[in-house]
Design a protein around this motif. Sequence first.
Motif, mmCIF file in Angstrom:
data_model
loop_
_atom_site.group_PDB
_atom_site.id
_atom_site.type_symbol
_atom_site.label_atom_id
_atom_site.label_comp_id
_atom_site.label_asym_id
_atom_site.label_seq_id
_atom_site.Cartn_x
_atom_site.Cartn_y
_atom_site.Cartn_z
ATOM 1 N N LYS A 42 47.524 -5.049 -13.717
ATOM 2 C CA LYS A 42 46.164 -4.903 -14.190
ATOM 3 C C LYS A 42 45.805 -6.651 -13.951
ATOM 4 C CE LYS A 42 44.814 -1.711 -16.516
ATOM 5 N NZ LYS A 42 43.486 -1.239 -16.036
ATOM 6 N N SER A 43 46.640 -7.580 -13.911
ATOM 7 C CA SER A 43 46.230 -8.941 -13.421
ATOM 8 C C SER A 43 45.938 -9.137 -12.049
ATOM 9 C CB SER A 43 47.263 -9.999 -13.818
ATOM 10 O OG SER A 43 48.590 -9.924 -13.139
ATOM 11 N N GLY A 44 46.599 -8.401 -11.090
ATOM 12 C CA GLY A 44 46.500 -8.292 -9.739
ATOM 13 C C GLY A 44 47.674 -9.279 -9.023
ATOM 14 N N TYR A 45 48.181 -9.814 -9.831
ATOM 15 C CA TYR A 45 48.950 -11.002 -9.306
ATOM 16 C C TYR A 45 50.478 -10.314 -8.711
ATOM 17 C CZ TYR A 45 45.806 -14.227 -11.292
ATOM 18 O OH TYR A 45 44.638 -14.895 -11.559
ATOM 19 N N SER A 46 50.853 -10.997 -7.690
ATOM 20 C CA SER A 46 52.005 -10.182 -7.331
ATOM 21 C C SER A 46 53.546 -10.588 -8.174
ATOM 22 C CB SER A 46 52.309 -10.393 -5.946
ATOM 23 O OG SER A 46 52.371 -11.732 -5.594
ATOM 24 N N ALA A 47 53.325 -11.885 -8.781
ATOM 25 C CA ALA A 47 54.798 -12.475 -9.587
ATOM 26 C C ALA A 47 54.025 -13.341 -10.877
ATOM 27 C CB ALA A 47 55.452 -13.350 -8.726
ATOM 28 N N VAL A 48 54.428 -13.133 -11.959
ATOM 29 C CA VAL A 48 54.355 -14.073 -13.088
ATOM 30 C C VAL A 48 55.270 -14.550 -13.927
ATOM 31 C CG1 VAL A 48 51.987 -12.664 -13.562
ATOM 32 C CG2 VAL A 48 54.328 -12.062 -14.623
HETATM 33 P P1 2BA Z 1 46.924 -18.779 -5.807
HETATM 34 O O1 2BA Z 1 45.691 -18.662 -6.532
HETATM 35 O O2 2BA Z 1 47.526 -20.130 -5.050
HETATM 36 O O3 2BA Z 1 48.267 -18.205 -6.473
HETATM 37 C C1 2BA Z 1 49.535 -18.313 -6.228
HETATM 38 C C2 2BA Z 1 50.339 -17.223 -7.083
HETATM 39 O O4 2BA Z 1 50.336 -18.092 -8.452
HETATM 40 C C3 2BA Z 1 49.937 -15.974 -7.256
HETATM 41 O O5 2BA Z 1 50.270 -15.260 -6.025
HETATM 42 C C4 2BA Z 1 50.356 -15.533 -8.415
HETATM 43 O O6 2BA Z 1 51.791 -15.171 -8.465
HETATM 44 C C5 2BA Z 1 50.427 -16.750 -9.436
HETATM 45 N N1 2BA Z 1 49.291 -16.777 -10.091
HETATM 46 C C6 2BA Z 1 48.012 -17.614 -9.762
HETATM 47 N N2 2BA Z 1 47.197 -17.367 -10.847
HETATM 48 C C7 2BA Z 1 47.999 -16.849 -12.055
HETATM 49 C C8 2BA Z 1 47.507 -16.664 -13.338
HETATM 50 N N3 2BA Z 1 46.327 -16.931 -13.766
HETATM 51 N N4 2BA Z 1 48.356 -16.119 -14.083
HETATM 52 C C9 2BA Z 1 49.671 -15.377 -13.539
HETATM 53 N N5 2BA Z 1 49.993 -15.922 -12.334
HETATM 54 C C10 2BA Z 1 49.101 -16.510 -11.507
HETATM 55 P P2 2BA Z 1 49.970 -13.835 -5.414
HETATM 56 O O7 2BA Z 1 49.499 -12.927 -6.716
HETATM 57 O O8 2BA Z 1 50.564 -13.111 -4.636
HETATM 58 O O9 2BA Z 1 48.264 -14.023 -5.177
HETATM 59 C C11 2BA Z 1 48.192 -14.987 -3.614
HETATM 60 C C12 2BA Z 1 46.934 -15.603 -3.654
HETATM 61 O O10 2BA Z 1 45.745 -14.367 -3.618
HETATM 62 C C13 2BA Z 1 46.419 -16.549 -4.844
HETATM 63 O O11 2BA Z 1 46.856 -17.572 -4.429
HETATM 64 C C14 2BA Z 1 45.037 -16.371 -4.702
HETATM 65 O O12 2BA Z 1 44.414 -16.936 -3.843
HETATM 66 C C15 2BA Z 1 44.803 -14.886 -4.529
HETATM 67 N N6 2BA Z 1 44.778 -13.798 -5.675
HETATM 68 C C16 2BA Z 1 45.557 -12.984 -6.025
HETATM 69 N N7 2BA Z 1 45.073 -12.467 -7.170
HETATM 70 C C17 2BA Z 1 43.980 -12.883 -7.595
HETATM 71 C C18 2BA Z 1 42.968 -12.709 -8.766
HETATM 72 N N8 2BA Z 1 43.137 -11.933 -9.803
HETATM 73 N N9 2BA Z 1 41.942 -13.645 -8.890
HETATM 74 C C19 2BA Z 1 41.851 -14.587 -7.648
HETATM 75 N N10 2BA Z 1 42.460 -14.693 -6.592
HETATM 76 C C20 2BA Z 1 43.657 -14.140 -6.609
#
Ligand code: 2BA
Length: 151
Positions: A42-48
Motif C-alpha cells: 500500500k505504501s509503495g516502499y520496498s522496505a520499512v
Molecule cells: P528515497 O525517497 O530516497 O527513499 C529511500 C527508501 O526509504 C525507500 O526505498 C523506502 O524503503 C524508504 N522510505 C522512503 N520514504 C519512506 C516513508 N515515508 N515511509 C517508509 N519508508 C520510506 P524504495 O521504496 O526502494 O524507494 C526508492 C526510491 O523510489 C525512493 O527513494 C523514492 O525516490 C522513490 N519512491 C518509492 N516509493 C515512493 C513513494 N510512495 N512516493 C514517492 N517516491 C517513492
Amino acid sequence: MIDLQTSTIVDQEIKELVIPIDNVAHVQLGNSLEHALLVLVKSGYSAVPVLDLSFKIKGLISKTLILDSILGMERIEYEKLADHHVEEVMNSKVPRMKDTDTFTRALELSINQPFLCIENDEGIFIGILTRRAILALVYRHVRKRQIIEQP
Ligand code: 2BA
C-alpha cells in the motif's frame, strides 16, 4: 534553515532533513507478515522500519524478505503469511543515526543504504533520512556554488 551559502555543508546537523515518524510507514514486532506485506504494498516502499511498543527501532522488513520466507520447494506458501510474525523475518541490522549527527556521516552511510533510521538520545525512533533528501541537499549546494562562482 540549512545554510547553503557556507563553503561546506559537511558539519551541519541532519535534523531538518528527517521525515518525521508520523509520515513514515512502519510496522511493529508482533505484526503478522500479512499485515507487513499490506503496509509495504500500500505504501509503495520496498522496505520499512520495524518498531517495538516503546518506539525503539528493532529492524527492517522488506517485500523481498517476506516473499523469501514463504517460498516453498514447489510453490509460494501464502498461508504462512498469517501465521508468522515480522520479528521472525526482519533484518536486525539497522543503519541508524542520532538527529544531532553531522551530514558527513549521513552521506557516508547512504552510499550503501537507501534510508537511515534516526533516533533521539533515549533511543526512540523519530524518523528516517532518505538517500533522496541527502542527494537533493548535495545537488542544491553544488548548484548554488556554481552560480556564485560564475564570472
Ligand atoms: P528515497 O525517497 O530516497 O527513499 C529511500 C527508501 O526509504 C525507500 O526505498 C523506502 O524503503 C524508504 N522510505 C522512503 N520514504 C519512506 C516513508 N515515508 N515511509 C517508509 N519508508 C520510506 P524504495 O521504496 O526502494 O524507494 C526508492 C526510491 O523510489 C525512493 O527513494 C523514492 O525516490 C522513490 N519512491 C518509492 N516509493 C515512493 C513513494 N510512495 N512516493 C514517492 N517516491 C517513492
